[in-house]
Every structure is written in C-alpha cells, then in structure tokens.
Write a protein that holds these residues in place. Structure first.
Motif, PDB file in Angstrom:
ATOM      1  N   TYR A   1      69.453 -20.580 -25.248  1.00  0.00           N
ATOM      2  CA  TYR A   1      70.534 -19.605 -25.036  1.00  0.00           C
ATOM      3  C   TYR A   1      71.469 -19.539 -26.243  1.00  0.00           C
ATOM      4  O   TYR A   1      72.380 -18.728 -26.276  1.00  0.00           O
ATOM      5  N   GLU A   2      71.270 -20.416 -27.231  1.00  0.00           N
ATOM      6  CA  GLU A   2      72.160 -20.420 -28.394  1.00  0.00           C
ATOM      7  C   GLU A   2      71.942 -19.150 -29.228  1.00  0.00           C
ATOM      8  O   GLU A   2      70.878 -18.537 -29.180  1.00  0.00           O
ATOM      9  N   GLU A   3      72.977 -18.846 -30.024  1.00  0.00           N
ATOM     10  CA  GLU A   3      72.971 -17.595 -30.785  1.00  0.00           C
ATOM     11  C   GLU A   3      71.747 -17.450 -31.705  1.00  0.00           C
ATOM     12  O   GLU A   3      71.152 -16.380 -31.829  1.00  0.00           O
ATOM     13  N   GLU A   4      71.351 -18.563 -32.352  1.00  0.00           N
ATOM     14  CA  GLU A   4      70.243 -18.494 -33.322  1.00  0.00           C
ATOM     15  C   GLU A   4      68.889 -18.330 -32.634  1.00  0.00           C
ATOM     16  O   GLU A   4      67.859 -18.161 -33.283  1.00  0.00           O
ATOM     17  N   ALA A   5      68.888 -18.417 -31.297  1.00  0.00           N
ATOM     18  CA  ALA A   5      67.610 -18.483 -30.589  1.00  0.00           C
ATOM     19  C   ALA A   5      67.205 -17.151 -29.976  1.00  0.00           C
ATOM     20  O   ALA A   5      66.427 -17.115 -29.038  1.00  0.00           O
ATOM     21  N   GLU A   6      67.710 -16.044 -30.533  1.00  0.00           N
ATOM     22  CA  GLU A   6      67.383 -14.764 -29.894  1.00  0.00           C
ATOM     23  C   GLU A   6      65.895 -14.429 -30.002  1.00  0.00           C
ATOM     24  O   GLU A   6      65.367 -13.680 -29.189  1.00  0.00           O
ATOM     25  N   ALA A   7      65.208 -14.989 -31.013  1.00  0.00           N
ATOM     26  CA  ALA A   7      63.755 -14.770 -31.093  1.00  0.00           C
ATOM     27  C   ALA A   7      63.075 -16.123 -31.296  1.00  0.00           C
ATOM     28  O   ALA A   7      62.830 -16.549 -32.422  1.00  0.00           O
ATOM     29  N   THR A   8      62.850 -16.781 -30.187  1.00  0.00           N
ATOM     30  CA  THR A   8      62.226 -18.109 -30.275  1.00  0.00           C
ATOM     31  C   THR A   8      61.180 -18.199 -29.189  1.00  0.00           C
ATOM     32  O   THR A   8      61.231 -17.459 -28.203  1.00  0.00           O
ATOM     33  N   GLU A   9      60.255 -19.093 -29.374  1.00  0.00           N
ATOM     34  CA  GLU A   9      59.332 -19.341 -28.265  1.00  0.00           C
ATOM     35  C   GLU A   9      58.766 -20.736 -28.352  1.00  0.00           C
ATOM     36  O   GLU A   9      58.731 -21.366 -29.414  1.00  0.00           O
ATOM     37  N   MET A  10      58.358 -21.197 -27.178  1.00  0.00           N
ATOM     38  CA  MET A  10      57.615 -22.445 -27.082  1.00  0.00           C
ATOM     39  C   MET A  10      56.343 -22.066 -26.354  1.00  0.00           C
ATOM     40  O   MET A  10      56.417 -21.390 -25.318  1.00  0.00           O
ATOM     41  N   ILE A  11      55.193 -22.442 -26.906  1.00  0.00           N
ATOM     42  CA  ILE A  11      53.947 -22.172 -26.187  1.00  0.00           C
ATOM     43  C   ILE A  11      53.343 -23.521 -25.794  1.00  0.00           C
ATOM     44  O   ILE A  11      53.157 -24.398 -26.646  1.00  0.00           O
ATOM     45  N   LEU A  12      53.081 -23.677 -24.514  1.00  0.00           N
ATOM     46  CA  LEU A  12      52.494 -24.922 -24.014  1.00  0.00           C
ATOM     47  C   LEU A  12      51.009 -24.659 -23.743  1.00  0.00           C
ATOM     48  O   LEU A  12      50.673 -23.826 -22.897  1.00  0.00           O
ATOM     49  N   SER A  13      50.135 -25.357 -24.466  1.00  0.00           N
ATOM     50  CA  SER A  13      48.691 -25.109 -24.329  1.00  0.00           C
ATOM     51  C   SER A  13      47.997 -26.358 -23.797  1.00  0.00           C
ATOM     52  O   SER A  13      48.051 -27.407 -24.437  1.00  0.00           O
ATOM     53  N   PRO A  14      47.367 -26.232 -22.643  1.00  0.00           N
ATOM     54  CA  PRO A  14      46.794 -27.411 -22.002  1.00  0.00           C
ATOM     55  C   PRO A  14      45.544 -27.936 -22.703  1.00  0.00           C
ATOM     56  O   PRO A  14      44.786 -27.174 -23.297  1.00  0.00           O
ATOM     57  N   TYR A  15      45.357 -29.236 -22.628  1.00  0.00           N
ATOM     58  CA  TYR A  15      44.140 -29.881 -23.127  1.00  0.00           C
ATOM     59  C   TYR A  15      43.280 -30.275 -21.918  1.00  0.00           C
ATOM     60  O   TYR A  15      43.181 -29.554 -20.962  1.00  0.00           O
ATOM     61  N   GLY A  16      42.654 -31.435 -21.980  1.00  0.00           N
ATOM     62  CA  GLY A  16      41.737 -31.827 -20.901  1.00  0.00           C
ATOM     63  C   GLY A  16      40.391 -31.158 -21.113  1.00  0.00           C
ATOM     64  O   GLY A  16      40.149 -30.538 -22.160  1.00  0.00           O
ATOM     65  N   GLY A  17      39.498 -31.279 -20.124  1.00  0.00           N
ATOM     66  CA  GLY A  17      38.163 -30.691 -20.252  1.00  0.00           C
ATOM     67  C   GLY A  17      37.448 -31.294 -21.445  1.00  0.00           C
ATOM     68  O   GLY A  17      37.497 -32.501 -21.700  1.00  0.00           O
ATOM     69  N   LYS A  18      36.798 -30.437 -22.215  1.00  0.00           N
ATOM     70  CA  LYS A  18      36.012 -30.878 -23.374  1.00  0.00           C
ATOM     71  C   LYS A  18      36.852 -31.715 -24.360  1.00  0.00           C
ATOM     72  O   LYS A  18      36.344 -32.640 -24.996  1.00  0.00           O
ATOM     73  N   MET A  19      38.152 -31.383 -24.473  1.00  0.00           N
ATOM     74  CA  MET A  19      38.984 -32.081 -25.447  1.00  0.00           C
ATOM     75  C   MET A  19      39.060 -33.575 -25.161  1.00  0.00           C
ATOM     76  O   MET A  19      39.173 -34.378 -26.092  1.00  0.00           O
ATOM     77  N   SER A  20      38.990 -33.964 -23.880  1.00  0.00           N
ATOM     78  CA  SER A  20      39.068 -35.405 -23.604  1.00  0.00           C
ATOM     79  C   SER A  20      37.708 -36.073 -23.677  1.00  0.00           C
ATOM     80  O   SER A  20      37.608 -37.297 -23.577  1.00  0.00           O
ATOM     81  N   GLU A  21      36.655 -35.290 -23.855  1.00  0.00           N
ATOM     82  CA  GLU A  21      35.326 -35.915 -23.939  1.00  0.00           C
ATOM     83  C   GLU A  21      34.969 -36.299 -25.363  1.00  0.00           C
ATOM     84  O   GLU A  21      33.997 -37.021 -25.598  1.00  0.00           O
ATOM     85  N   ILE A  22      35.706 -35.759 -26.338  1.00  0.00           N
ATOM     86  CA  ILE A  22      35.357 -35.995 -27.749  1.00  0.00           C
ATOM     87  C   ILE A  22      36.220 -37.139 -28.274  1.00  0.00           C
ATOM     88  O   ILE A  22      37.420 -37.191 -27.992  1.00  0.00           O
ATOM     89  N   SER A  23      35.631 -38.045 -29.041  1.00  0.00           N
ATOM     90  CA  SER A  23      36.407 -39.203 -29.498  1.00  0.00           C
ATOM     91  C   SER A  23      37.370 -38.791 -30.601  1.00  0.00           C
ATOM     92  O   SER A  23      37.156 -37.806 -31.305  1.00  0.00           O
ATOM     93  N   GLU A  24      38.437 -39.585 -30.766  1.00  0.00           N
ATOM     94  CA  GLU A  24      39.490 -39.260 -31.750  1.00  0.00           C
ATOM     95  C   GLU A  24      38.978 -39.281 -33.181  1.00  0.00           C
ATOM     96  O   GLU A  24      39.592 -38.701 -34.067  1.00  0.00           O
ATOM     97  N   SER A  25      37.859 -39.983 -33.408  1.00  0.00           N
ATOM     98  CA  SER A  25      37.386 -40.078 -34.791  1.00  0.00           C
ATOM     99  C   SER A  25      36.161 -39.201 -35.071  1.00  0.00           C
ATOM    100  O   SER A  25      35.610 -39.224 -36.162  1.00  0.00           O
ATOM    101  N   GLU A  26      35.745 -38.415 -34.090  1.00  0.00           N
ATOM    102  CA  GLU A  26      34.565 -37.557 -34.264  1.00  0.00           C
ATOM    103  C   GLU A  26      34.743 -36.622 -35.472  1.00  0.00           C
ATOM    104  O   GLU A  26      33.840 -36.456 -36.291  1.00  0.00           O
ATOM    105  N   ILE A  27      35.892 -36.000 -35.533  1.00  0.00           N
ATOM    106  CA  ILE A  27      36.287 -35.220 -36.719  1.00  0.00           C
ATOM    107  C   ILE A  27      37.732 -35.640 -37.028  1.00  0.00           C
ATOM    108  O   ILE A  27      38.348 -36.342 -36.218  1.00  0.00           O
ATOM    109  N   PRO A  28      38.314 -35.236 -38.165  1.00  0.00           N
ATOM    110  CA  PRO A  28      39.661 -35.722 -38.497  1.00  0.00           C
ATOM    111  C   PRO A  28      40.756 -35.333 -37.483  1.00  0.00           C
ATOM    112  O   PRO A  28      41.753 -36.029 -37.368  1.00  0.00           O
TER     113      PRO A  28
END
Ligand code: FDA
Length: 516
Positions: free
Chosen positions: A375-402
């Motif tokens: 609601y602050e003055e500088e925030a007249e054009a701001t956004e937060m996008i929340l993008s879910p993970y899970g599914g395939k993302m949790s099946e791949i190991s953290e070191s599979e790619i960088p």
C-alpha cells in the motif's frame, strides 16, 4: 567505456581478416557510427533501466549468421582486449547481456534462430537466438500433443533462459527447460565448436542451469519434447480481501505443491486503488492456473484441494496447449499463434526484481505485513508471483544439474515497475523492493537465502568486473545463493574450460588459479 581508436579499429580489422569468405562478416558488424546501431542495440532490451543515455554501450555489435563469425569475434576480442557479452533474448534483469563497464562487444544471436522439430523422435534442435515463443510455435505447427516445459513470456530467449533453468506452467509435470536438454552446441574460449560428446559431461552439466555466459557461446540446444493432452483447461480468477483471499492463500500454501502434478496454480499479489474508500489501497489477488485435462476432471480436484477458491465451470476455459501459451501471454481475443513469432517485447518498463524460495508456509501476519508494504506510495506497480513446486521438481536431485532449488513449496518473484527515467525515481523503487525483501527474510530460505539465477539480482553479490580477478570466496557470496553446493563444481568446470576467465561478467563463475 572507450578504447583508443587504433585498438578499436584493429579489432574491426581482425574480425574481417579472421572470418572465412562464405558470408562476409562485414555485413553483420555494427559500430556506433552505423545508422542501425541503436535500433539493433535497443531492439531486445527488456528492462528500460539499461536503455538510458548513461548506460554503457558496446563499441561493436556483431549479429553472426554462422559459427565462423562467432569464432572470429571470440578470437579478436581476446587479441584486442575487448570483453564479450552474448545476447539471446535480452531479458536479463540486470542487462548483463548487453551492458559492461569495460570496453566490450555484444554478440547478438538474433540471426541464429533456426528450429527443427522431429516429432517422430520427440526432440528438437533450437538455435539460441530463438525465443521461446518461436519454439512453441514451431512445435505446435507440427503437433498438438507435444510441448516444452519453459517460460511464460514468449519473447524470452532460449539462450539465457535454458542456461539458467527456465520454468512455466509445466514445471510440476516435467521440471525445468534445463532438465529436458539432451545435447548442445557451444563455441569455447579457444574457438572450438563442441557438442555434448566433445565438450564432455562436466561442461554439458554446467551449461544446463549454471548460466551460459561463464562457459562460452552456446549455439544450439537439443531438447526432449513432452506430451500434453489435446485439451488443457485454464483459469484466471481474482479474489479480494472481502472475499477472504488471505484464507485462500494460506490454504493454497498447504496444497499447491501436493496436488496432482497435472495441475499448476500460481498466485499474483498486486495492490489497486480501493473502489469503496477514496485514497485507500487494497489487494487484488489473482489465481492463474493450467490443468492438463478437461474441466470435468479439474473441478472435482479443485473442490477437494482448494474449495475456498469457489471455482466454477464458468471460470474455466478448455483449449489446446498452444492456445494456453497465448492466453497466459495476454492474447485473449482469439489471436492467431503467429503473434508468437513477433519478438518485439510488449512489456518494456523500468523494473527491479528479486527471488525467494520457501520450504515452510508463511503465516497470516507475514501476509498482512506484505499487504502493508504493497500500500506504500512506491508500490503502485508491484507484484509478487508465487509459483508452486512439488511434482517432478521434488523427484530430481539437487545436483542433477546446477539449478539446486528442488524440494521447495514454492518460489517467489518480487518485482517493482515504474515508467519514468531518472536516478531518483529508480532509487525510490529499488529501495522499496529492498525493504520488502528484508521484511520477508524471516519466512524464506536461509543459509543461504536462495535465489534463481534467471531472476538476476546484483544486490546479492558481484564479482570485481573491471579486473579479471575475483576470489572464490567473494564469488561464493552470490554463487551459493544461486547454486548451493553445485557452485563448487561450477568453479571446477570453469577452471578447466576457461582458466584465464575470458568469459566473465558481474556474476560469472570464477576459475580457481594457483596465484589467486
Ligand atoms: P539475455 O540474452 O539477456 O541473456 C541472459 C544471460 O544469459 C546473459 O548473461 C547472457 O550473456 C547469457 N546468454 C544468453 N544467450 C547465451 C548464449 N547463447 N550463450 C551463452 N550465454 C548466453 N524465467 C522463467 O524461468 N520463467 C518465466 O516465465 C520467465 N518469464 C519472464 C518474463 C519476462 C518479461 C522477463 C524479462 C524475464 C522472464 N524470465 C522468466 C526470466 C528469464 O528466464 C531470464 O531473464 C533469462 O535469462 C532470459 O534469457 P534471454 O536469452 O532472453 O536473456
């Protein structure tokens, strides 16, 4: 940034001498005296923060038509002390593909954008000058049931996007773009043309998520296409505070990463002027979703997982996967898919963005604190996008790619936009997003506070760009935030393939050196 005229001319002369004669390189060299220079430079700049009169400009832009033009540019840049910046779609949030503080040349790959789709083997070769919109178009042209799991905005380039990860509505089903790359072609610091086989598995690993710019010039990717049903269902519904949106967001956090992987529901938080109380601002929250199936399957799933959203059949539209690409890109009036071939950015604004990852839901008080900041003055054009993970993302190991950010509930994109040029106005907005970023710190990932390399943010740490020396320790400050423990392996690969650190920028992987 200027070189003595003679060096600059020597560089140009070197380019002409070092290129074979099949197609003359002189046709694709633009210096600041050339009348097309500015339009070529400006063409794919997405963030207007890097399109001002004070933004450092390249001495030369090369728009290669063939591999030998790239080889000549690399070799002559080394000989004549120029840094190289490689540009594919130009969407880098911090302009690293076309801005540098030292004398530099831009290799703009716009002319190398051919795409060949092999429906039989369900693969495609795509040159890195192509945009994801062009890629989606070429896939859809041949098949209604093949797709590729990459980003949402069609003008994003496959060069930067795939080399940093790349995600969109298929992330929960198929992971990232970088998870679906099976081969690549690259020109290394010695000018050698390499493919997966000749570059070896270490370098092939590094360019799929480690950012391409540290390792060479990537020419093309071979990708694995993925299956989608002939009909997908999309919806885009808004909810307000009066409609108890906070409760819906809290519930979404419990389920969004656990629902069926065919369903992806992302949330946009934005503030708008209140229609009932003058001078007051209020939240408008958008739930945007794609489901890989028909509406009759979707509704019971939604009823079970997120009943408070109150989704009804009339909110949903069934369409083909390619039409969903148009829909999410904002083309909602039955446009032909030809618009995907248009690479002129439609969303050019001044902006600053940041990213976060979460393993725990954030509490109601934190959401309320976020609203206050919106609601602050500088925030007249701001956004937060929340993008879910899970599914395939949790099946791949953290070191599979960088790209290491796997077992998260969701990712946050924080952004602030403005439309007027000027340092003061920019600083005001940048300060706002930094305050928001500090405010959410207790609720997001820690040690390190992880960040997404494709949401480039120089606030999290930089190299010493002017000299080639940056210590491992200094680079680790930003490096572990993007790559966690994969950073060490990236440094190892860099040391092997570019020990003198020719390919460098403010956030490139540094090599280790015995004297550093
Ligand atoms: P650009 O050309 O600016 O390159 C980015 C970086 O990669 C630079 O360091 C550049 O030097 C390097 N590079 C580019 N081509 C190379 C090559 N061939 N070889 C070596 N290095 C190369 N992300 C996401 O995951 N999902 C999304 O939905 C979106 N949506 C989105 C919308 C909009 C409007 C913007 C501005 C950005 C996104 N992004 C995104 C972020 C996007 O993935 C990120 O900015 C990419 O790096 C952009 O790639 P480009 O090739 O367009 O950028």
């Amino acid at each position: 940034a200027s070189l003595p005229e003679t060096d600059h001319e020597n560089f140009l002369q070197c380019l002409t001498l070092n290129s074979d004669n099949s197609t003359s390189i002189s046709k694709v060299i633009y210096t600041q005296n050339n009348s097309s220079y500015s339009s070529i430079l400006e063409f794919s700049i997405e963030n207007l923060r890097f399109s001002t009169s004070t933004t450092p400009k390249p001495l030369v832009i090369v728009t290669p038509l063939q591999v030998s033009h790239i080889q000549a540019s690399i070799s002559c840049s080394q000989r004549h002390g120029m840094q190289i910046r490689v540009r594919s779609g130009g969407h880098d949030y911090e302009g690293l593909s076309f801005v540098s503080d030292v004398p530099f040349v831009v290799i703009d790959l716009i002319n190398m954008s051919s795409i060949s789709v092999d429906t039989k083997n369900q693969t495609a070769w795509v040159q890195t000058g192509a945009t994801i919109g062009q890629l989606y178009y070429r896939i859809a042209e041949k098949s209604k049931t093949l797709a590729f799991p990459a980003g949402v905005c069609p003008t994003v380039g496959v060069g930067g996007h795939f080399s940093g990860g790349g995600y969109g509505f298929l992330i929960r089903k198929y992971g990232l773009a970088a998870d679906n790359i099976v081969d690549a072609q690259l020109i290394d610091v010695k000018g050698r043309f390499l493919d997966r086989n000749s570059m070896g598995e270490d370098l092939f690993w590094a360019i799929r998520g480690g950012g391409g710019a540290s390792f060479g010039v990537i020419i093309a990717w071979k990708i694995k296409l993925v299956a989608v049903p002939p009909t997908v269902t999309v919806f885009n519904v808004q909810r307000t505070l009066e409609q108890n949106v906070t409760k819906i967001i809290l519930k979404w956090q419990q389920v969004a990463d656990k629902v069926h992987e065919d369903l992806m529901i992302r949330i946009f938080l934005r503030s708008v002027n209140s229609s009932t109380e003058q001078g007051q601002r209020t939240m408008r929250v958008l739930f945007e979703s794609m489901f890989l199936g028909g509406v009759d399957q979707l509704l019971p799933l939604m009823q079970k997982s997120l009943p408070d959203l109150g989704l009804v059949k009339e909110d949903c539209i069934e369409m083909s996967w390619i039409d969903s690409i148009l829909y999410f890109a904002g083309f909602r009036n039955g446009e032909s898919m030809d618009v995907l071939l248009n690479r002129t950015p439609t969303t050019r604004r001044f902006f600053k963005a940041k990213s976060d990852f979460l393993k725990e839901p954030i509490p109601e008080t934190a959401l309320e604190g976020i609203y206050e900041r919106f609601y602050e003055e500088e925030a007249e054009a701001t956004e937060m996008i929340l993008s879910p993970y899970g599914g395939k993302m949790s099946e791949i190991s953290e070191s599979e790619i960088p790209f290491p950010h796997r077992g998260n509930l969701y990712q946050i994109y924080h952004a602030v936009y403005w439309d007027e040029e000027g340092n003061e106005i920019a600083q005001k907005h940048i300060n706002w997003i930094r305050r928001l970023y500090s405010f959410v710190a207790p609720y997001v990932s820690k040690n390190p506070r992880a960040a997404y390399v494709n949401y480039r943010d120089l606030d999290i740490g930089t190299n010493n760009n002017k000299g080639s020396y940056t210590s491992f320790k200094q680079a680790s400050i930003w490096g572990v935030k993007y790559f966690k423990s994969n950073f060490n392996r990236l440094v190892h690969v860099k040391t092997k393939v570019d020990p003198d650190n020719f390919f460098r920028n403010e956030q490139s992987i540094p090599p280790l050196s015995s004297w550093w």
